[in-house]
Write an enzyme that holds these catalytic residues in place. Structure first.
Site, PDB file in Angstrom:
ATOM      1  N   VAL A 155       0.840  -1.208   0.000  1.00  0.00           N
ATOM      2  CA  VAL A 155       0.000   0.000   0.000  1.00  0.00           C
ATOM      3  C   VAL A 155       0.871   1.252   0.000  1.00  0.00           C
ATOM      4  CG1 VAL A 155      -1.790   1.285   1.209  1.00  0.00           C
ATOM      5  CG2 VAL A 155      -1.877  -1.210   1.166  1.00  0.00           C
ATOM      6  N   TYR A 156       1.903   1.241   0.830  1.00  0.00           N
ATOM      7  CA  TYR A 156       2.818   2.397   0.862  1.00  0.00           C
ATOM      8  C   TYR A 156       3.384   2.641  -0.535  1.00  0.00           C
ATOM      9  CZ  TYR A 156       6.753   5.319   2.449  1.00  0.00           C
ATOM     10  OH  TYR A 156       7.654   6.331   2.638  1.00  0.00           O
ATOM     11  N   ALA A 157       3.863   1.569  -1.166  1.00  0.00           N
ATOM     12  CA  ALA A 157       4.422   1.705  -2.513  1.00  0.00           C
ATOM     13  C   ALA A 157       3.357   2.168  -3.498  1.00  0.00           C
ATOM     14  CB  ALA A 157       5.023   0.378  -2.969  1.00  0.00           C
ATOM     15  N   THR A 159       0.934   4.201  -2.884  1.00  0.00           N
ATOM     16  CA  THR A 159       0.775   5.662  -2.752  1.00  0.00           C
ATOM     17  C   THR A 159       1.950   6.377  -3.404  1.00  0.00           C
ATOM     18  OG1 THR A 159       1.865   5.853  -0.563  1.00  0.00           O
ATOM     19  CG2 THR A 159      -0.503   5.423  -0.575  1.00  0.00           C
TER      20      THR A 159
END
Ligand code: NAP
Length: 236
Positions: A155-157, A159
């Site tokens: 998820v971080y990636a 974003t």
């Protein structure tokens, strides 16, 4: 420098280091984050070193709050030459173990927050590009995960990859206006965020190194645009 910069996430880590570096280069720096006391501390440090800074408290997830924050910068500094987007959030977890509140926080902060403040700043940056300086800068801090995803960074990636796509599109959209749009993609940086994710002290780049990369981007002569920089620790 004689310019006005808005640094988001200026209370901590990369944003804090960048705000200090820009102030040392002579910019008037608007320090933005949610927590006033931490911002006031940075502001005191900059002023005691002879720099010029002021505090703007805002939650960038709120589009109206972001707009009001940019309006405060214009009221106070009269212009906006640089927006440096450093505010961000990260929770590393396998997606199976993730909770909606955690991924929503990353999407809201890293994506919506960045878009909210950037949109609010656009007309002022375009005005600065038409002024004596002849250029203006919108620089966003991504992450090397914006190039490569992993088992606990999906998820971080996502974003950061969204930010990569947005930054490149915006770069092309704003090119005729003279506003330079840049993306800095650091590897691991030794900040409170990295420590919260389990990194040990001294693990990763010093935040000042990333700040120097940002200063490099915004101090290129008018007519030269650095669209993307990847900064990694040697050996990683
Ligand atoms: N550390 C790393 O390894 C690393 C590597 C590459 C890229 N990055 C990226 O670099 C950026 C800065 O990270 P960092 O490591 O410096 O993190 P940090 O030390 O945790 O700083 C994050 C900053 O963002 C502010 N912030 C968070 N949510 C906000 C919101 N809704 N509205 C306004 N401000 C908000 C925080 O202040 P308040 O809590 O007071 O709002 C703080 O000033 C992030 O985008 C991160 O993804 C970090």
């Amino acid at each position: 420098m004689g310019t006005a910069a808005l640094v988001t996430g200026a209370s901590s880590g990369i944003g804090r280091a960048t705000a200090c570096r820009l102030a040392a280069h002579g910019a008037t720096v608007a320090l933005l984050a949610r927590q006033a006391e931490a911002l006031e501390q940075v502001c005191r440090e900059i002023r005691s070193a002879g720099g010029d800074a002021f505090v703007v408290c805002a939650d960038l997830v709120d589009a109206v709050g972001a707009e009001q924050a940019v309006a405060q910068v214009i009221d106070r500094a009269g212009r906006l030459d640089m927006l440096i987007n450093c505010a961000g959030a990260a929770h590393l977890s396998s997606f199976a173990d993730d909770a909606p509140s955690q991924w929503q926080c990353m999407i809201d902060t890293n994506l919506s927050g960045t878009l909210n403040v950037s949109h609010a700043a656009l007309s002022y940056l375009a005005a600065a590009a038409r002024s004596d300086r002849g250029t203006a800068d919108l620089v966003t801090v991504g992450f090397t995960a914006g190039r490569q995803s992993g088992p606990v960074t999906s998820v971080y990636a996502a974003t950061k990859q969204a930010i990569t796509a947005w930054s490149e599109g915006l770069r092309r959209e704003l090119a005729p206006s003279g506003v330079r749009v840049g993306l800095i993609q650091p590897g691991l940086v030794d900040t409170p965020l990295a420590r919260r994710l389990g990194a040990g002290p001294g693990q990763g780049l010093n935040a000042a190194v990333v700040a120097d990369a940002i200063v490099y981007v915004v101090t290129r002569p008018a007519g030269v645009a650095v669209a993307e920089l990847v900064v990694r620790a040697v050996g990683r």
